[in-house]
Design an enzyme around this catalytic site. Structure first.
Site, PDB file in Angstrom:
ATOM      1  CD  GLU A 133      -0.172   6.699   3.840  1.00 48.18           C
ATOM      2  OE1 GLU A 133       0.571   6.744   2.841  1.00 48.18           O
ATOM      3  OE2 GLU A 133      -0.722   5.641   4.235  1.00 48.18           O
TER       4      GLU A 133
ATOM      5  CG  HIS B  68       4.779   4.705   0.235  1.00 53.29           C
ATOM      6  ND1 HIS B  68       5.261   4.899  -1.041  1.00 53.29           N
ATOM      7  CD2 HIS B  68       3.435   4.848   0.157  1.00 53.29           C
ATOM      8  CE1 HIS B  68       4.254   5.151  -1.857  1.00 53.29           C
ATOM      9  NE2 HIS B  68       3.132   5.128  -1.171  1.00 53.29           N
TER      10      HIS B  68
ATOM     11  CD  GLU C 123       2.864   8.440  -0.399  1.00 51.84           C
ATOM     12  OE1 GLU C 123       2.627   8.413  -1.619  1.00 51.84           O
ATOM     13  OE2 GLU C 123       2.172   7.842   0.444  1.00 51.84           O
TER      14      GLU C 123
ATOM     15  CG  HIS D  36      -3.635   9.878  -2.242  1.00 53.06           C
ATOM     16  ND1 HIS D  36      -4.721   9.107  -2.583  1.00 53.06           N
ATOM     17  CD2 HIS D  36      -2.563   9.050  -2.288  1.00 53.06           C
ATOM     18  CE1 HIS D  36      -4.338   7.867  -2.827  1.00 53.06           C
ATOM     19  NE2 HIS D  36      -3.035   7.810  -2.651  1.00 53.06           N
TER      20      HIS D  36
END
Length: 399
Positions: free
Chosen positions: A243, A319, A269, A219
């Site tokens: 990620e 995503h 994303e 994140h």
């Protein structure tokens, strides 16, 4: 055909989502969606976009995109880009409906009839309650169903992995490091926090061995030095991809990070437009292009990003951890793009709140997603949505 009205729809229960409906003089409507800052996006749609859309031909799709984006350009996934993304998805939905074909076919045909999915281990409240997107705030009462997967990966990730494998789902994504990141703003993790964050990976490997691929979501919360440390700590668990380990203010930093990771680098994303993805690909360390159709510029921009990634021999993995329209549109892109690796989905969403508000969802069976032959992206609101007490809409029309 011409656009006669631009409508935005919001549901207070899903406060970060906004839907865009493009209505036409031939009775067809196209449905788009985006996520985050819904009220600001709604205002921009009506103040800036609607006057440039009304009266125009929706089937001249690239022309409509050019008219909306020429002024602001592309550098971030802000309000403007999210608005364009939702409108573009709605235009593609109209494009398919006008010709009676699914978006996957209108994109130029399918590369496959099904696509492998992985389960992002969010729970039922993850979008309903913005607080639930913080792991530290998660434990707040009874579950809404059998797939409270965020709580599951924090408490018994091995049982969660077995549950997914029982359904034929052979890949999963978790984010147990967020608790420490939220405490320290990504600068530090204590030995106790590190032990707790690694426990789910230990449980998964003890329960199912290497039968399931494990993706790690960070994140964008960590500093570069700590992200490198965490990558090294994860090596024994053979994780599939890492990620967004840190904010991609400078995508070139991923080259330094990749030296410490055996897993694919996956980003992001949060990137908007082919220009940002070009910079990512040019690092030479891109493992996966994770593009979000509601933030990158919609289907029009996403297909260009996919083609560019293919030229770099890098796969895409669209995503999805937001709403049902973006999910469906992403599945159509995944069916079309030659270099699709895998498609994200959330079983707590597609078996939970998605069917409460829409019909026409892609089917998920034994770990693979398939599409119907419905024209457009196939998603439409249930009739009863407009009778919900939290429903609001705003429409701009021809004067």
């Amino acid at each position: 055909m011409k656009i006669t009205g631009v409508e935005t729809v919001r549901l207070a229960e899903f406060a970060n989502l906004v839907w865009v409906l493009l209505h036409t003089d031939e009775g067809l409507s196209g449905l788009g969606e985006t996520f985050f800052g819904a009220s600001a996006v709604e205002a921009y749609v009506h103040d800036w976009c609607a006057p440039r859309l009304i009266g125009k031909d929706p089937l001249a799709l690239q022309a409509r995109v050019n008219e909306l984006t020429d002024y602001i350009g592309w550098r971030g996934a802000g309000v403007e880009t999210r608005a364009y993304s939702a409108i573009d998805i709605a235009l593609w939905d109209l494009f398919g409906k006008a010709y009676g074909k699914p978006v996957a076919d209108m994109l130029g045909g399918r590369s496959r009839e099904s696509v492998r999915t992985y389960n992002t281990c969010a729970g039922y409240k993850y979008i309903r309650d913005a607080r639930a997107q913080s792991v530290a705030n998660w434990h707040r009462g009874a579950s809404d169903g059998p797939y409270e997967d965020l709580e599951a990966f924090l408490t018994d990730a091995g049982a969660l992995a077995r549950s997914l494998l029982d359904q034929g789902i052979t890949a999963m994504k978790i984010w147990p490091f967020d608790i420490a990141a939220e405490r320290s703003a990504g600068w530090d993790i204590t030995p106790a926090e590190l032990k707790a964050a690694l426990k789910p990976f230990e449980q998964i490997r003890e329960a199912v061995g290497d039968e399931i691929d494990v993706m790690v979501e960070f994140h964008s919360l960590w500093s570069l030095p700590m992200a490198k440390k965490l990558a090294r700590e994860l090596k024994p668990f053979k994780t599939y991809w890492h990620e967004d380990p840190f904010r991609l203010d400078n995508v070139g930093d991923l080259a330094e990070y990749a030296r410490h990771s055996d897993a694919f680098v996956c980003a992001s994303e949060t990137l908007a437009s082919k220009h940002a993805f070009r910079e990512y690909l040019q690092t030479g360390r891109a493992g996966v292009c994770m593009l979000d159709l509601s933030w990158c510029g919609g289907i029009t921009e996403a297909r260009k990003i996919a083609a560019m990634a293919e030229a770099f021999k890098v796969p895409i993995a669209p995503h999805d951890c937001t709403g049902p329209v973006v999910y469906a549109a992403s599945c159509h892109l995944s069916m079309h793009a030659t270099n699709t690796l895998i498609q994200e989905s959330v079983r707590a969403f597609y078996t939970g709140w998605y069917p409460e508000i829409v019909v026409g969802l892609p089917a998920v069976e034994r770990g693979f997603i398939t599409l119907s032959q419905a024209p457009g992206h196939g998603i439409s609101f249930r009739d009863e949505v407009r009778q919900r007490p939290d429903f609001t809409s705003r429409t701009s029309r021809e004067s």
